[in-house]
Write a protein that holds these residues in place. Structure first.
Motif, short mmCIF file in Angstrom:
data_model
loop_
_atom_site.label_atom_id
_atom_site.label_comp_id
_atom_site.label_asym_id
_atom_site.label_seq_id
_atom_site.Cartn_x
_atom_site.Cartn_y
_atom_site.Cartn_z
N TYR A 1 -1.72 -1.66 -5.35
CA TYR A 1 -2.92 -1.64 -4.51
C TYR A 1 -3.72 -2.93 -4.68
N ARG A 2 -3.82 -3.43 -5.91
CA ARG A 2 -4.56 -4.67 -6.14
C ARG A 2 -3.93 -5.84 -5.37
N SER B 1 -7.15 0.34 1.07
CA SER B 1 -6.48 0.05 -0.20
C SER B 1 -7.43 0.18 -1.38
N LEU B 2 -8.70 -0.19 -1.19
CA LEU B 2 -9.69 0.01 -2.25
C LEU B 2 -9.88 1.50 -2.54
N ALA C 1 -15.53 0.00 -1.28
CA ALA C 1 -14.78 0.63 -0.19
C ALA C 1 -15.73 1.32 0.79
N ILE D 1 -4.78 -5.46 -1.73
CA ILE D 1 -6.18 -5.83 -1.51
C ILE D 1 -6.34 -7.34 -1.47
N TRP E 1 -5.25 -8.49 1.97
CA TRP E 1 -6.22 -8.13 3.01
C TRP E 1 -7.46 -9.02 2.93
N ARG E 2 -7.92 -9.30 1.72
CA ARG E 2 -9.09 -10.17 1.57
C ARG E 2 -8.79 -11.56 2.14
N THR F 1 -8.71 -3.34 4.04
CA THR F 1 -9.16 -3.57 2.66
C THR F 1 -9.80 -2.31 2.10
N ASN G 1 0.83 -1.21 0.00
CA ASN G 1 0.00 0.00 0.00
C ASN G 1 0.86 1.25 0.00
#
Length: 358
Positions: free
Chosen positions: A55-56, A76-77, A100, A59, A62-63, A73, A36
């Motif tokens: 960022y993807r 970052s979204l 988000a 994410i 985090w998911r 999450t 991030n």
């Protein structure tokens, strides 16, 4: 067995070890935080494709870590949505920022500062996608919370400026200027003068004065914005090149054709050199330069620039509604000058159809 080796083992002979699981969790968390931060750095240098990739990946981690990391999450979204807006991919930006917002509301609550910021950026994405009705509703909700809970925070100025943009694209210039002036004042109060946020606020108000037919008021504001943008974002920023293009149009309206040509041409050259990071803004810069060429009666150059701009806009991940409409309308004006009246009528109808689908 050495401790260092023990920490790398998750399962031995059917027994689970808590230390490895904790170690893995900490490692994943650190990786996501690092990705991030790297995305923030890439975005600051206008490397939007790289920032989006980072960022993807954050994410994804985090998911994988589950519901306990919803707030991470969401952050970052939100950051991904910001770079997608800057890259002109408003359709995906809307989807990302809507998710988000749901996560922010669930994990932090509807009145948290991050949630209110999310409302502001989502509203801006709705404007870019052409959905001004949803934009106005979302921004009104955000502004009510910002005025009540965060009147001295930058978020208040940002939402006001997004509302100004929404009114601008609806041709409600009096309301747009009111929101813009208030947004500029709120931004300067919260962030200070020498900031990129102040540059964007000055650009907003300057562009409104240009569109209202007041180039003598627009030019000093746009120059102020350009000075601040160069100081805060650097000479290679796509935002700086876009400001050059806007200033060029104001100079043209003020009858300073030679200076206008210099600014508009420089904007196109600068954005073309940036590659994918500048492509979204390059289309607008080419369309703006075409307005000058049409004024100069250099019709072949104007046609080339407009067709280039239209080709860029049509291959972007999501078509920029108002920019495409503007390009089509300028091309229709060119066709009329070329006495190709049937094509001019078709282009106007095409622009109207795009607007009606927003």
């Amino acid at each position: 067995m050495p401790i260092a080796h023990l920490r790398r083992i998750v399962r031995i002979a059917g027994f689970c070890f808590l230390i490895p699981a904790a170690f893995s969790l900490a490692a994943q968390t650190n990786d996501a935080l690092s990705l991030n931060e790297q995305g923030v750095e890439a975005a600051a240098h206008s490397d939007y494709p790289q920032a989006a990739r980072l960022y993807r990946e954050a994410i994804r981690i985090w998911r994988d870590l589950g519901p306990a990391y919803e707030a991470h999450t969401a952050t970052s979204l939100f950051n991904l949505g910001s770079v997608l807006c800057n890259a002109g991919n408003s359709a995906e930006a809307v989807r990302v920022l809507e998710e988000a917002l749901q996560l922010h509301q669930h994990s932090l609550g509807p009145a948290h500062l991050r949630t209110v910021r999310n409302l502001g950026l989502l509203g801006q994405a709705y404007v870019q996608s052409g959905d001004t009705a949803r934009a106005d509703a979302t921004l009104a909700e955000g502004l009510a919370l910002a005025r009540k809970l965060y009147p001295n925070d930058l978020v208040t100025g940002q939402i006001l400026l997004a509302l100004s943009l929404s009114r601008r694209v609806q041709n409600k210039f009096d309301e747009a200027l009111q929101f813009g002036e208030e947004g500029l004042a709120a931004t300067l109060q919260a962030a200070g003068e020498l900031t990129s946020d102040a540059a964007l606020a000055y650009e907003n108000v300057g562009t409104l004065h240009r569109l209202a037919g007041h180039p003598w008021r627009a030019i000093p504001l746009l120059r102020k914005a350009r000075f601040l943008c160069e100081r805060t974002l650097g000479p290679a920023s796509p935002a700086l090149a876009s400001l050059l293009s806007q200033e060029g149009l104001a100079l043209l309206d003020d009858g300073k054709v030679a200076l206008a040509e210099q600014q508009l041409s420089q904007a196109v050259d600068s954005l073309a050199a940036l590659g994918p990071s500048g492509e979204y803004r390059l289309a607008t810069a080419k369309s703006n330069l075409a307005i000058l060429r049409l004024h100069q009666r250099k019709l072949a150059d104007a046609e080339r620039l407009l067709l280039d701009a239209l080709a860029i806009e049509e291959r972007l991940p999501s078509r920029p509604v108002f920019e495409t409409v503007s390009t089509l309308e300028t091309l229709a004006q060119l066709r009329k000058v070329q006495r190709r009246h049937a094509e001019s009528v078709q282009l106007i109808a095409r622009a109207a159809a795009i607007q009606s689908r927003r």
